[in-house]
Design a protein around this motif. Structure first.
Motif, PDB file in Angstrom:
ATOM      1  N   THR A  68     -19.201   4.406  15.355  1.00  0.00           N
ATOM      2  CA  THR A  68     -18.592   5.374  14.449  1.00  0.00           C
ATOM      3  C   THR A  68     -17.078   5.192  14.378  1.00  0.00           C
ATOM      4  O   THR A  68     -16.407   5.033  15.395  1.00  0.00           O
ATOM      5  CB  THR A  68     -18.913   6.813  14.885  1.00  0.00           C
ATOM      6  N   ILE A  69     -16.565   5.221  13.162  1.00  0.00           N
ATOM      7  CA  ILE A  69     -15.130   5.065  12.926  1.00  0.00           C
ATOM      8  C   ILE A  69     -14.486   6.424  12.671  1.00  0.00           C
ATOM      9  O   ILE A  69     -15.026   7.258  11.944  1.00  0.00           O
ATOM     10  CB  ILE A  69     -14.881   4.133  11.719  1.00  0.00           C
ATOM     11  N   VAL A  70     -13.333   6.646  13.279  1.00  0.00           N
ATOM     12  CA  VAL A  70     -12.606   7.908  13.152  1.00  0.00           C
ATOM     13  C   VAL A  70     -11.188   7.622  12.668  1.00  0.00           C
ATOM     14  O   VAL A  70     -10.540   6.681  13.139  1.00  0.00           O
ATOM     15  CB  VAL A  70     -12.564   8.660  14.501  1.00  0.00           C
ATOM     16  N   GLU A  71     -10.709   8.420  11.747  1.00  0.00           N
ATOM     17  CA  GLU A  71      -9.333   8.282  11.266  1.00  0.00           C
ATOM     18  C   GLU A  71      -8.350   8.766  12.328  1.00  0.00           C
ATOM     19  O   GLU A  71      -8.551   9.802  12.948  1.00  0.00           O
ATOM     20  CB  GLU A  71      -9.139   9.122   9.998  1.00  0.00           C
ATOM     21  N   MET A  72      -7.289   8.015  12.538  1.00  0.00           N
ATOM     22  CA  MET A  72      -6.256   8.454  13.471  1.00  0.00           C
ATOM     23  C   MET A  72      -5.435   9.593  12.883  1.00  0.00           C
ATOM     24  O   MET A  72      -4.893  10.423  13.616  1.00  0.00           O
ATOM     25  CB  MET A  72      -5.331   7.286  13.814  1.00  0.00           C
ATOM     26  N   ASP A  73      -5.323   9.598  11.568  1.00  0.00           N
ATOM     27  CA  ASP A  73      -4.553  10.622  10.862  1.00  0.00           C
ATOM     28  C   ASP A  73      -5.460  11.236   9.797  1.00  0.00           C
ATOM     29  O   ASP A  73      -5.393  10.866   8.617  1.00  0.00           O
ATOM     30  CB  ASP A  73      -3.316   9.977  10.227  1.00  0.00           C
ATOM     31  N   PRO A  74      -6.332  12.165  10.189  1.00  0.00           N
ATOM     32  CA  PRO A  74      -7.359  12.691   9.281  1.00  0.00           C
ATOM     33  C   PRO A  74      -6.801  13.184   7.948  1.00  0.00           C
ATOM     34  O   PRO A  74      -5.823  13.932   7.903  1.00  0.00           O
ATOM     35  CB  PRO A  74      -7.958  13.854  10.080  1.00  0.00           C
ATOM     36  N   GLY A  75      -7.418  12.719   6.873  1.00  0.00           N
ATOM     37  CA  GLY A  75      -7.031  13.157   5.544  1.00  0.00           C
ATOM     38  C   GLY A  75      -5.842  12.435   4.954  1.00  0.00           C
ATOM     39  O   GLY A  75      -5.491  12.646   3.795  1.00  0.00           O
ATOM     40  N   SER A  76      -5.217  11.556   5.751  1.00  0.00           N
ATOM     41  CA  SER A  76      -4.004  10.901   5.255  1.00  0.00           C
ATOM     42  C   SER A  76      -3.927   9.446   5.708  1.00  0.00           C
ATOM     43  O   SER A  76      -2.854   8.861   5.715  1.00  0.00           O
ATOM     44  CB  SER A  76      -2.765  11.655   5.740  1.00  0.00           C
ATOM     45  N   ARG A  77      -5.044   8.857   6.077  1.00  0.00           N
ATOM     46  CA  ARG A  77      -4.994   7.537   6.691  1.00  0.00           C
ATOM     47  C   ARG A  77      -4.640   6.418   5.719  1.00  0.00           C
ATOM     48  O   ARG A  77      -4.320   5.306   6.147  1.00  0.00           O
ATOM     49  CB  ARG A  77      -6.320   7.207   7.383  1.00  0.00           C
ATOM     50  N   LYS A  78      -4.696   6.685   4.422  1.00  0.00           N
ATOM     51  CA  LYS A  78      -4.339   5.658   3.441  1.00  0.00           C
ATOM     52  C   LYS A  78      -2.880   5.750   3.008  1.00  0.00           C
ATOM     53  O   LYS A  78      -2.420   4.972   2.192  1.00  0.00           O
ATOM     54  CB  LYS A  78      -5.258   5.751   2.222  1.00  0.00           C
ATOM     55  N   THR A  79      -2.169   6.729   3.567  1.00  0.00           N
ATOM     56  CA  THR A  79      -0.781   6.954   3.180  1.00  0.00           C
ATOM     57  C   THR A  79       0.125   6.838   4.396  1.00  0.00           C
ATOM     58  O   THR A  79      -0.077   7.518   5.395  1.00  0.00           O
ATOM     59  CB  THR A  79      -0.613   8.356   2.565  1.00  0.00           C
ATOM     60  N   PHE A  80       1.114   5.976   4.311  1.00  0.00           N
ATOM     61  CA  PHE A  80       2.049   5.783   5.409  1.00  0.00           C
ATOM     62  C   PHE A  80       3.100   6.886   5.327  1.00  0.00           C
ATOM     63  O   PHE A  80       4.091   6.788   4.602  1.00  0.00           O
ATOM     64  CB  PHE A  80       2.716   4.411   5.283  1.00  0.00           C
TER      65      PHE A  80
ATOM     66  N   THR B  26       0.822  -1.214   0.000  1.00  0.00           N
ATOM     67  CA  THR B  26       0.000   0.000   0.000  1.00  0.00           C
ATOM     68  C   THR B  26       0.857   1.266   0.000  1.00  0.00           C
ATOM     69  O   THR B  26       0.378   2.349   0.322  1.00  0.00           O
ATOM     70  CB  THR B  26      -0.959   0.002   1.204  1.00  0.00           C
ATOM     71  N   GLY B  27       2.142   1.112  -0.349  1.00  0.00           N
ATOM     72  CA  GLY B  27       3.005   2.275  -0.510  1.00  0.00           C
ATOM     73  C   GLY B  27       3.833   2.653   0.687  1.00  0.00           C
ATOM     74  O   GLY B  27       4.502   3.689   0.681  1.00  0.00           O
ATOM     75  N   GLY B  28       3.809   1.841   1.734  1.00  0.00           N
ATOM     76  CA  GLY B  28       4.569   2.152   2.938  1.00  0.00           C
ATOM     77  C   GLY B  28       5.963   1.554   2.916  1.00  0.00           C
ATOM     78  O   GLY B  28       6.425   1.073   1.881  1.00  0.00           O
ATOM     79  N   PRO B  29       6.646   1.571   4.042  1.00  0.00           N
ATOM     80  CA  PRO B  29       8.020   1.074   4.109  1.00  0.00           C
ATOM     81  C   PRO B  29       8.098  -0.441   3.953  1.00  0.00           C
ATOM     82  O   PRO B  29       7.133  -1.164   4.206  1.00  0.00           O
ATOM     83  CB  PRO B  29       8.483   1.508   5.506  1.00  0.00           C
ATOM     84  N   TYR B  30       9.252  -0.891   3.550  1.00  0.00           N
ATOM     85  CA  TYR B  30       9.567  -2.318   3.448  1.00  0.00           C
ATOM     86  C   TYR B  30      10.665  -2.617   4.453  1.00  0.00           C
ATOM     87  O   TYR B  30      11.587  -1.821   4.617  1.00  0.00           O
ATOM     88  CB  TYR B  30      10.031  -2.646   2.031  1.00  0.00           C
ATOM     89  N   TRP B  31      10.569  -3.734   5.145  1.00  0.00           N
ATOM     90  CA  TRP B  31      11.614  -4.089   6.089  1.00  0.00           C
ATOM     91  C   TRP B  31      11.925  -5.583   5.986  1.00  0.00           C
ATOM     92  O   TRP B  31      11.146  -6.381   5.452  1.00  0.00           O
ATOM     93  CB  TRP B  31      11.217  -3.735   7.527  1.00  0.00           C
ATOM     94  N   LYS B  32      13.089  -5.946   6.478  1.00  0.00           N
ATOM     95  CA  LYS B  32      13.519  -7.339   6.446  1.00  0.00           C
ATOM     96  C   LYS B  32      12.750  -8.147   7.489  1.00  0.00           C
ATOM     97  O   LYS B  32      12.538  -7.679   8.610  1.00  0.00           O
ATOM     98  CB  LYS B  32      15.019  -7.429   6.730  1.00  0.00           C
ATOM     99  N   VAL B  33      12.346  -9.351   7.120  1.00  0.00           N
ATOM    100  CA  VAL B  33      11.679 -10.237   8.065  1.00  0.00           C
ATOM    101  C   VAL B  33      12.428 -11.572   8.093  1.00  0.00           C
ATOM    102  O   VAL B  33      12.158 -12.463   7.291  1.00  0.00           O
ATOM    103  CB  VAL B  33      10.202 -10.480   7.687  1.00  0.00           C
ATOM    104  N   PRO B  34      13.391 -11.704   8.999  1.00  0.00           N
ATOM    105  CA  PRO B  34      14.009 -13.015   9.181  1.00  0.00           C
ATOM    106  C   PRO B  34      12.954 -13.990   9.707  1.00  0.00           C
ATOM    107  O   PRO B  34      12.095 -13.603  10.495  1.00  0.00           O
ATOM    108  CB  PRO B  34      15.111 -12.755  10.206  1.00  0.00           C
TER     109      PRO B  34
END
Length: 337
Positions: free
Chosen positions: A250-262, A145-153
């Motif tokens: 009711t559901i509320v965004e934790m980061d209003p206006g940007s919740r789909k972007t990491f 979804t466009g966010g960071p990638y990290w190593k998973v041993p």
């Protein structure tokens, strides 16, 4: 004077826990199930865009799974230490499991993990753990979804104990202050920097009103509002979102206006005193965490991604089981019979 059996076992257990972390390795399934990680990634990429909010819930599942700790000293069995061992997936039996603890009642994605598990089992029966599937699917969903990638041993094995009380007592809550947060993170070998960085995952999260409505309507039990919450933001929430303290739908965004972007927007909200939870606001109540928030905002998105990756890689190795510890569950919701 001879050391008591209790302390002998304690030291051995702590050494065992420390050593298990080193046994995780990148590409653990290269020979035993070479297509495992690709199966998981393909499934995530195929389905996550139909339900992008699952990225937030899968990383939350990973976080909640890793944060539970347990050692049954009464029988001197430190082998039951739990961390990232998929104990969050186990169903309740004669005792209530983590899944039914208050912090986990709003965790979703269990069916998603089960579907991945069935695909991997069809390819390589009894080889890939549910714990590794959680860790890999959390990473892959964020990256997809466009966010960071990290190593998973990998190489985690699944636990066989799941305890509601431990989940309730160990998982950081929305209402915790900075002192409690520091203690709970410290219990898992995580520091204040990890706290700030892992809180950044709230940039893609959502919440029900009941997780923070006391801040709007009854902060100290006197019908008051939390003074640390921006008054304009609080009024907006009361008018358009959480219209009463008991609203549990009711559901509320934790980061209003940007919740789909990491991104770094979450930290902007925190600085503006618009962090949704008390635990978000708490980041401003310690000079170290406050300075870290400021540093992140003055840095680049790439730097945030790199630092976040370090913290979540660290979190993903909390008290893991490897080698002959635990088991590889056939079904993630049940221990093997």
């Amino acid at each position: 004077m001879k050391m008591s059996n209790y302390f002998k076992v304690l030291i051995l257990c702590l050494l065992a826990v420390a050593s298990t972390q080193a046994q995780l390795q990148l590409g653990f399934y290269t020979y035993s199930c070479p297509s495992a990680e690709q199966i998981i990634q393909n499934f995530v990429h195929e389905h996550i865009h139909n339900a992008p909010s699952l990225a937030a819930t899968l990383i939350r599942m990973h976080f909640h799974d890793c944060f539970v700790r347990w050692c049954w000293f009464e029988t001197l069995e430190c082998a039951s230490f739990k961390g990232c061992d998929a104990s969050i997936l186990l169903n309740s039996t004669n005792k209530q499991a983590e899944k039914d603890a208050p912090p986990n009642l709003t965790v979703r994605g269990f069916d998603f993990i089960d579907r991945i598990k069935s695909l991997v089992e069809a390819e390589c029966p009894g080889v890939v753990s549910c714990a590794d599937i959680i860790a890999l699917s959390a990473r892959d969903s964020i990256a997809a979804t466009g966010g960071p990638y990290w190593k998973v041993p990998t190489g985690r094995r699944d636990g066989v104990i799941s305890n509601l009380v431990e989940a309730r007592n160990s998982i950081p809550a929305p209402f915790h202050n900075i002192t409690v947060l520091q203690t709970l993170f410290g219990n898992q070998g995580l520091d204040l920097k990890d706290l700030v960085l892992l809180s950044g995952a709230h940039t893609i999260g959502i919440s029900l009103c009941t997780s923070f409505s006391n801040r709007l309507y009854n902060f100290t039990g006197k019908g008051d509002q939390d003074p640390s919450l921006d008054s304009e933001y609080a009024e907006n929430l009361k008018t358009f979102k959480c219209k009463n303290i008991n609203d549990n739908t009711t559901i509320v965004e934790m980061d209003p206006g940007s919740r789909k972007t990491f991104d770094l927007s979450y930290y902007n909200q925190v600085v503006k005193r618009r962090g949704l939870f008390e635990s978000d606001s708490a980041l401003l109540n310690n000079p170290v965490t406050k300075a870290l928030v400021t540093q992140l905002l003055h840095g680049s998105l790439e730097n945030f991604y790199a630092e976040f990756a370090k913290s979540i890689e660290k979190m993903g190795q909390i008290k893991v089981k490897t080698g002959s510890q635990g088991e590889i569950r056939k079904h993630c919701a049940f221990v093997n019979s």
